[in-house]
Design a protein around this motif. Structure first.
Motif, PDB file in Angstrom:
ATOM      1  N   LEU A  89      24.773 -25.256  27.378  1.00 39.10           N
ATOM      2  CA  LEU A  89      23.651 -25.907  26.712  1.00 39.10           C
ATOM      3  C   LEU A  89      23.917 -25.916  25.210  1.00 39.10           C
ATOM      4  O   LEU A  89      24.354 -24.914  24.655  1.00 39.10           O
ATOM      5  CB  LEU A  89      22.371 -25.113  27.018  1.00 39.10           C
ATOM      6  CG  LEU A  89      21.061 -25.578  26.373  1.00 39.10           C
ATOM      7  CD1 LEU A  89      20.659 -26.967  26.887  1.00 39.10           C
ATOM      8  CD2 LEU A  89      19.935 -24.581  26.691  1.00 39.10           C
ATOM      9  N   VAL A  90      23.675 -27.055  24.601  1.00 42.88           N
ATOM     10  CA  VAL A  90      23.832 -27.152  23.143  1.00 42.88           C
ATOM     11  C   VAL A  90      22.474 -27.488  22.523  1.00 42.88           C
ATOM     12  O   VAL A  90      21.876 -28.511  22.859  1.00 42.88           O
ATOM     13  CB  VAL A  90      24.852 -28.249  22.751  1.00 42.88           C
ATOM     14  CG1 VAL A  90      24.951 -28.362  21.222  1.00 42.88           C
ATOM     15  CG2 VAL A  90      26.220 -27.968  23.355  1.00 42.88           C
ATOM     16  N   LEU A  91      22.028 -26.634  21.633  1.00 43.10           N
ATOM     17  CA  LEU A  91      20.784 -26.899  20.916  1.00 43.10           C
ATOM     18  C   LEU A  91      21.110 -27.557  19.572  1.00 43.10           C
ATOM     19  O   LEU A  91      21.800 -26.966  18.745  1.00 43.10           O
ATOM     20  CB  LEU A  91      20.016 -25.599  20.668  1.00 43.10           C
ATOM     21  CG  LEU A  91      19.663 -24.788  21.921  1.00 43.10           C
ATOM     22  CD1 LEU A  91      18.951 -23.495  21.532  1.00 43.10           C
ATOM     23  CD2 LEU A  91      18.794 -25.625  22.859  1.00 43.10           C
ATOM     24  N   ALA A  92      20.634 -28.772  19.409  1.00 43.96           N
ATOM     25  CA  ALA A  92      20.822 -29.486  18.137  1.00 43.96           C
ATOM     26  C   ALA A  92      19.490 -30.128  17.791  1.00 43.96           C
ATOM     27  O   ALA A  92      19.362 -31.331  17.639  1.00 43.96           O
ATOM     28  CB  ALA A  92      21.921 -30.536  18.265  1.00 43.96           C
ATOM     29  N   ALA A  93      18.481 -29.243  17.697  1.00 41.75           N
ATOM     30  CA  ALA A  93      17.087 -29.694  17.567  1.00 41.75           C
ATOM     31  C   ALA A  93      16.685 -29.953  16.129  1.00 41.75           C
ATOM     32  O   ALA A  93      15.579 -30.416  15.860  1.00 41.75           O
ATOM     33  CB  ALA A  93      16.163 -28.664  18.198  1.00 41.75           C
ATOM     34  N   GLY A  94      17.576 -29.631  15.183  1.00 36.85           N
ATOM     35  CA  GLY A  94      17.296 -29.958  13.792  1.00 36.85           C
ATOM     36  C   GLY A  94      16.236 -29.072  13.164  1.00 36.85           C
ATOM     37  O   GLY A  94      16.021 -27.937  13.576  1.00 36.85           O
ATOM     38  N   ALA A  95      15.604 -29.632  12.162  1.00 36.45           N
ATOM     39  CA  ALA A  95      14.575 -28.913  11.416  1.00 36.45           C
ATOM     40  C   ALA A  95      13.252 -29.631  11.609  1.00 36.45           C
ATOM     41  O   ALA A  95      13.208 -30.774  12.042  1.00 36.45           O
ATOM     42  CB  ALA A  95      14.939 -28.874   9.939  1.00 36.45           C
ATOM     43  N   SER A  96      12.182 -28.934  11.306  1.00 37.17           N
ATOM     44  CA  SER A  96      10.900 -29.627  11.305  1.00 37.17           C
ATOM     45  C   SER A  96      10.244 -29.466   9.949  1.00 37.17           C
ATOM     46  O   SER A  96      10.562 -28.554   9.191  1.00 37.17           O
ATOM     47  CB  SER A  96      10.010 -29.100  12.432  1.00 37.17           C
ATOM     48  OG  SER A  96      10.015 -27.692  12.423  1.00 37.17           O
ATOM     49  N   ALA A  97       9.347 -30.381   9.659  1.00 34.62           N
ATOM     50  CA  ALA A  97       8.737 -30.412   8.326  1.00 34.62           C
ATOM     51  C   ALA A  97       7.757 -29.258   8.160  1.00 34.62           C
ATOM     52  O   ALA A  97       7.039 -28.901   9.086  1.00 34.62           O
ATOM     53  CB  ALA A  97       8.017 -31.737   8.133  1.00 34.62           C
ATOM     54  N   ARG A  98       7.780 -28.679   6.966  1.00 32.97           N
ATOM     55  CA  ARG A  98       6.720 -27.766   6.549  1.00 32.97           C
ATOM     56  C   ARG A  98       5.697 -28.627   5.861  1.00 32.97           C
ATOM     57  O   ARG A  98       6.048 -29.406   4.963  1.00 32.97           O
ATOM     58  CB  ARG A  98       7.259 -26.769   5.516  1.00 32.97           C
ATOM     59  CG  ARG A  98       7.910 -25.574   6.085  1.00 32.97           C
ATOM     60  CD  ARG A  98       8.167 -24.580   4.974  1.00 32.97           C
ATOM     61  NE  ARG A  98       8.727 -25.248   3.790  1.00 32.97           N
ATOM     62  CZ  ARG A  98       9.712 -24.744   3.053  1.00 32.97           C
ATOM     63  NH1 ARG A  98      10.234 -23.588   3.352  1.00 32.97           N
ATOM     64  NH2 ARG A  98      10.147 -25.393   1.995  1.00 32.97           N
ATOM     65  N   SER A  99       4.469 -28.505   6.240  1.00 32.81           N
ATOM     66  CA  SER A  99       3.483 -29.402   5.627  1.00 32.81           C
ATOM     67  C   SER A  99       2.879 -28.795   4.373  1.00 32.81           C
ATOM     68  O   SER A  99       2.529 -27.632   4.334  1.00 32.81           O
ATOM     69  CB  SER A  99       2.372 -29.730   6.619  1.00 32.81           C
ATOM     70  OG  SER A  99       1.401 -30.510   5.957  1.00 32.81           O
ATOM     71  N   GLY A 100       2.778 -29.605   3.325  1.00 26.84           N
ATOM     72  CA  GLY A 100       2.130 -29.169   2.095  1.00 26.84           C
ATOM     73  C   GLY A 100       0.838 -29.940   1.866  1.00 26.84           C
ATOM     74  O   GLY A 100       0.196 -29.798   0.838  1.00 26.84           O
ATOM     75  N   ALA A 101       0.487 -30.764   2.835  1.00 26.53           N
ATOM     76  CA  ALA A 101      -0.696 -31.599   2.665  1.00 26.53           C
ATOM     77  C   ALA A 101      -1.904 -30.913   3.304  1.00 26.53           C
ATOM     78  O   ALA A 101      -1.762 -30.110   4.212  1.00 26.53           O
ATOM     79  CB  ALA A 101      -0.471 -32.952   3.320  1.00 26.53           C
ATOM     80  N   THR A 102      -3.066 -31.221   2.823  1.00 30.39           N
ATOM     81  CA  THR A 102      -4.292 -30.724   3.436  1.00 30.39           C
ATOM     82  C   THR A 102      -5.047 -31.901   4.031  1.00 30.39           C
ATOM     83  O   THR A 102      -4.661 -33.056   3.859  1.00 30.39           O
ATOM     84  CB  THR A 102      -5.183 -30.026   2.389  1.00 30.39           C
ATOM     85  OG1 THR A 102      -5.097 -30.759   1.176  1.00 30.39           O
ATOM     86  CG2 THR A 102      -4.749 -28.599   2.179  1.00 30.39           C
ATOM     87  N   GLU A 103      -6.103 -31.607   4.721  1.00 29.50           N
ATOM     88  CA  GLU A 103      -6.967 -32.634   5.309  1.00 29.50           C
ATOM     89  C   GLU A 103      -7.243 -33.745   4.291  1.00 29.50           C
ATOM     90  O   GLU A 103      -7.597 -33.472   3.143  1.00 29.50           O
ATOM     91  CB  GLU A 103      -8.322 -32.012   5.691  1.00 29.50           C
ATOM     92  CG  GLU A 103      -8.429 -31.476   7.117  1.00 29.50           C
ATOM     93  CD  GLU A 103      -7.767 -32.323   8.172  1.00 29.50           C
ATOM     94  OE1 GLU A 103      -8.318 -33.381   8.517  1.00 29.50           O
ATOM     95  OE2 GLU A 103      -6.677 -31.943   8.675  1.00 29.50           O
TER      96      GLU A 103
END
Ligand SMILES: Cc1cc2nc3c(=O)[nH]c(=O)nc-3n(C[C@H](O)[C@H](O)[C@H](O)COP(=O)(O)OP(=O)(O)OC[C@H]3O[C@@H](n4cnc5c(N)ncnc54)[C@H](O)[C@@H]3O)c2cc1C
Ligand SMILES: Cc1cc2nc3c(=O)[nH]c(=O)nc-3n(C[C@H](O)[C@H](O)[C@H](O)COP(=O)(O)OP(=O)(O)OC[C@H]3O[C@@H](n4cnc5c(N)ncnc54)[C@H](O)[C@@H]3O)c2cc1C
Ligand SMILES: CC(C)(COP(=O)(O)OP(=O)(O)OC[C@H]1O[C@@H](n2cnc3c(N)ncnc32)[C@H](O)[C@@H]1OP(=O)(O)O)[C@@H](O)C(=O)NCCC(=O)NCCS
Ligand SMILES: CC(C)(COP(=O)(O)OP(=O)(O)OC[C@H]1O[C@@H](n2cnc3c(N)ncnc32)[C@H](O)[C@@H]1OP(=O)(O)O)[C@@H](O)C(=O)NCCC(=O)NCCS
Lengths: 540, 540
Positions: free
Chosen positions: B108-122
């Motif tokens: 199995l190869v995991l190449a799921a990348g990164a995900s965004a950290r959110s700096g926005a609010t409602e």
């Protein structure tokens, strides 16, 4: 300490300024037989072409500025005519007054550069080399006063080609006369082909295997029996180390004709040092003596000879011979050895040709280049490279030059972490891709064949399979190739003859995937290196 | 052998294609939860800006083309939701039908990348990250349908700044909101200063030490109590490794939050490999785990994970973190560590700032750049570099990256034989000059002082001597400096106070010669590194 320096340009003046920084109390005299010191030799062709407009731009320093800032005693129009090693003196002649005098030295630095080899014969047409400020003054005078319409340039090396470009830029019709069968001989022939094409495109009349036999009026006679119009001849037949003084003083001369020096720039006389175009460097590929007439090394060794004299000697790095040329929008760059030289010396090697873009293809404005990498077959060491193309060529040759200097293997190019954003490079930079191809060759994952080996392989029974699309095939193909596109290969394997196969695509990349498919199906396969494009350049 | 790959873009697809070339018989399934594979993430901002016009350019491959050429089973819109390591299976969900199924794997190869950290609010204002083709479709829709006039970009890193440039290119007014006191934090502050200047010049409203607190209508509220107009918010607050699957499967996670892998890309489970933005690399400077979210390494490690699985594993090179950014005609590039990090970890270092031109000054069109080199004080190893400027920045960062990878010392940069002709470089290339300065520091030939050390040194009694010309001095100088131009220095020494001296010029070069003169006259001298220019950037 009294130090005398012969020659006041790249090597000599770099030595003088560094010496002053290291030793405020030294007496430093620089003799220069010309009228100018510290001038930008490398800018001269561009002044001829009018690209550099202000003549003063060429004069980076003057005797006055060097006196003011560095306390240097710079004597122009003064030739050193003899060295007396026993007495530790030089005889100098003031070229304006013809007066001779003698100066004692504690240390002597020879930075006399190279002198032109002439390829011109008797002729009444103004004939000049392109090496000094005086030369360009003479050339400029002919170009403006005579409103010269045509010129002959002898020699298609660095300076000859720069002269051609700049004359054309001034609206002059140029005939380029080259003794041998190829222009710009530092390149291998298939890499020089696009340069020749570019010259033709820009209307240059290139005469290969030709010499100048005479000239009169406005016409130069060539060895092929024709004559061509010329108001001016620029003789750029090449240079040789200027070893007049060294030879006369009995200093050791290397096999290549330059002054022999050790790694600290000392000659066979420990009180006499030498740097620049006049000396032999140590070749990075085989350790032999070699001539590299480039400003970078002259400046670099000029600085280190000062360190040697000031008592902190350092060993020079071996020379790679990195060079670059701009010609009509093409950039031509090289480092190390070419295939011709490897073949001539019998050194076992591998070759990779690629044709990448300078940056991501999806970003507008990508420009193409062709790269040739030469690799030691036993050690995987990089032996040389040649690159011809548009933007980004200069970057890639520098990266390879650093890799060579650091002793990285060709396969290690895969691991270089180069700066990538789409307007600058590709996620797999052309350099990494070179590494991938080299790695496949080193591991035996693929086997390639050179353009000049194709005919023999086919004569011996191999079949040629073109894995490009039918459209590409129709637009131009190698005679006799079978067309079977890569994406159909797995399904149409049965159509292939059971003989050794040579596969090819446009540049080698699809050929590689095809070769992997076929190899695993039991075929004996070679991939035509650089694909159709390299074959076309080689056979053109 | 059945190989399952999670993630079908840079790392995952590079693994898949290479695996196929190595093994025609393997079963290779690529799961991608998005609707697109093999897309050009790095091109997305430029599609937003209209520089890349054709959306198809972003899609380098499709499931169909990958099936045709590489026999890959690519399943888009399919998320891997769980790994069962005992059973060697993954659970996958079809995101269109919500159907779940299970697939067995040998590797199995995991190449799921990164995900965004959110700096926005409602907020009710359309807010998007800039990471996928879907994101840019959404952003483009807002920009065209709403004829958006203004936007807020959160985060002044690589992607944030690319977003700013491209929005401005589309005529949108942009406010850039940055949490901390400096934009583009990979740089040290004095190197980031020209980037900030450039943003202001192009009309970008940059808000430092600020966050977004809310938004409604066409207005975004900021933590400084103001509000700014915005029809669109792009949230580029940063990314973190996407380790959801790995964590849930109990794989080892590194200290920095990425999946831990060894040099062959194997995770703590020998049947599971991982590559790309989701994994930790080994830092080239100190060997610790590090996050480098760059496409070059994802592609490179994607290829090597295939080699690992196919049975020819290789050890990855440590990561340098080479990066490059184009912003309003400036190129910003970096490699290795910055000063902030060296200070934070207490690593003894030397620093060199220079301000060279990309090519010979006498050739028209030379562009300036500023370089900062960080050097290990004990070993002279290169620890990092930052370059900001025009043409030729990308070349110099690559040269330094190769030198670092090869373990060359800073002083060894003097010896690099780089390609020189006047339109490409200088006879002493900026890289060689860096080496000269570094060599002087290593040898003790000169001692330098940083811009942020100046105030303390003067407070302790040192006098500041500006060795530029009177004209330069008048045009702007450091308050309280004595002006005594270099060319007058030897004659006017008596005017100098007998206290420790700090000399400076415009960029450091004349200061160096001045320091050498003064040191040899018995003064205690330091040269202000990078001269007036670096001081100005640092204190601006
Ligand atoms: C037109 C042209 C273009 C070039 N372009 C490039 C380029 O793009 N890139 C590159 O790397 N290199 C280029 N070069 C080569 C580069 O200029 C040389 O490699 C470099 O100048 C060599 O330095 P040097 O100190 O050995 O010799 P030089 O710089 O040639 O200086 C030698 C000096 O010594 C003087 N001299 C000789 N004998 C005596 C004596 N007996 N007494 C007193 N003075 C003496 C000569 O008059 C001469 O001025 C070019 C050269 C030319 C001519
Ligand atoms: C806007 C932007 C600009 C960039 N510019 C540059 C640049 O100029 N230079 C540079 O070097 N780098 C740049 N990058 C970074 C570069 O794109 C990444 O470093 C690289 O793509 C990482 O490769 P990867 O394979 O790890 O992840 P990705 O390429 O992001 O691929 C991961 C894929 O995995 C999929 N996935 C995740 N989890 C699952 C799951 N459970 N099931 C199925 N699929 C899953 C995701 O949908 C994603 O498509 C940029 C990135 C972005 C977003
Ligand atoms: C210009 C010339 C006189 C040499 O002068 P130079 O002062 O030694 O050389 P540069 O102007 O390049 O300056 C280099 C010095 O500045 C220092 N320096 C450069 N940038 C610096 C900076 N930002 N901070 C501190 N020092 C710096 C270098 O360390 C070096 O000093 P060092 O040798 O003591 O280490 C000589 O090279 C020459 O005559 N050149 C023209 C001819 C020529 O090269 N022709 C061929 C090419 S066209
Ligand atoms: C494109 C992609 C599918 C990978 O495909 P790939 O075929 O492995 O990669 P490339 O097209 O770069 O080709 C590289 C192969 O061609 C070979 N090659 C390249 N030029 C060659 C030439 N002239 N002659 C012979 N072989 C050549 C290389 O050796 C390599 O093969 P290998 O891995 O077996 O050694 C994958 O990288 C991808 O999806 N990329 C897009 C996403 C992305 O990278 N995003 C981030 C950046 S925007």
């Amino acid at each position: 300490m009294k130090i005398i320096i012969v020659g006041g340009v790249a090597g000599g003046m770099s030595a003088a300024t560094r010496l002053r920084r290291l030793d405020e109390s030294a007496e430093i005299i620089v003799f220069e037989r010309g009228h100018y010191v510290s001038f930008a030799n490398c800018g001269l062709p561009y002044f001829v072409g009018g690209i550099i407009r202000n003549r003063d731009e060429l004069l980076l320093q003057t005797p006055e500025s060097l006196e003011a800032r560095f306390g240097l005693d710079v004597r122009i129009d003064t030739e050193v005519v003899q060295i007396d090693r026993q007495a530790q003196t030089v005889s100098v002649r003031n070229m304006l007054t013809d007066e001779e005098s003698v100066e004692h030295y504690d240390r002597l630095v020879l930075a006399a550069g190279a002198s032109a080899r002439s390829g011109a014969t008797e002729s009444t047409i103004p004939t000049h080399t392109l090496r000094t400020v005086d030369d360009v003054d003479h050339i400029s005078a002919v170009l403006t006063s005579a409103a010269a319409a045509s010129a002959v340039v002898i020699g298609g090396g660095f300076i000859g080609l720069e002269a051609v470009e700049n004359l054309v830029h001034r609206g002059v019709h140029v005939t380029l006369v080259q003794r041998g069968p190829q222009i710009f001989t530092p390149l291998d022939p298939e890499m020089a082909a696009p340069v020749l094409d570019r010259l033709f495109e820009r209307g240059v009349d290139v005469r290969l295997n030709t010499t100048v036999t005479g000239g009169s009026g406005n016409s130069v006679e060539l060895s092929d029996g024709t004559s061509v119009p010329a108001d001016l001849v620029i003789d750029a037949s090449g240079v040789r180390p200027d070893v007049t003084l060294a030879q006369q003083a009995g200093l050791r001369i290397g096999a290549g004709g330059g002054v022999w020096v050790d790694g600290t720039q000392a000659t066979s006389d420990p009180l006499i040092f030498a740097v620049g175009d006049g000396v032999e460097k140590t070749d990075a590929v085989n350790g032999s003596g070699t001539l590299v007439t480039m400003a970078g090394l002259a400046n670099r060794h000029g600085r280190s000879v000062a360190d040697s004299i000031a008592g902190t000697p350092e060993q020079a790095a071996p020379a790679l011979g990195t060079g670059i040329l701009g010609i009509f929008g093409l950039t031509v760059a090289l480092v190390g050895w070419n295939e011709k030289r490897l073949v001539a010396t019998g050194r076992a090697h591998r070759i990779v040709h690629t044709h990448p873009a300078n940056h991501a293809g999806y970003f507008p404005g990508a420009e193409g280049m062709s790269i040739k990498l030469l690799i030691d077959a036993e050690t995987d060491a990089i032996l040389g490279a040649q690159i011809v193309g548009g933007a980004g060529v200069d970057k890639r040759i520098d990266v390879i030059a650093v890799a060579m200097a650091a002793g990285l293997s060709a396969s290690a190019l895969t691991r270089l972490e180069l700066a990538y954003a789409p307007q600058y490079a590709s996620a797999k930079d052309p350099i990494n891709q070179l590494g991938y191809v080299a790695d496949n060759l080193a591991q035996g994952t693929s086997v390639n064949l050179q353009w000049h080996e194709l005919a023999a392989a086919r004569a011996a029974g191999a079949a040629l399979v073109d894995v490009r699309s039918a459209g590409e095939f129709a637009a131009g193909s190698i005679p006799g190739a079978i067309n079977l596109s890569l994406d159909d290969l797995r399904e149409r394997l049965v159509e292939l003859p059971r003989v050794p196969l040579i596969v090819h695509c446009q540049v080698g990349q699809r050929g590689h995937t095809a070769a992997r498919i076929l190899t695993q199906r039991g075929f004996d396969v070679q991939n035509l290196d650089g694909g159709y494009r390299t074959w076309l350049a080689g056979t053109s």
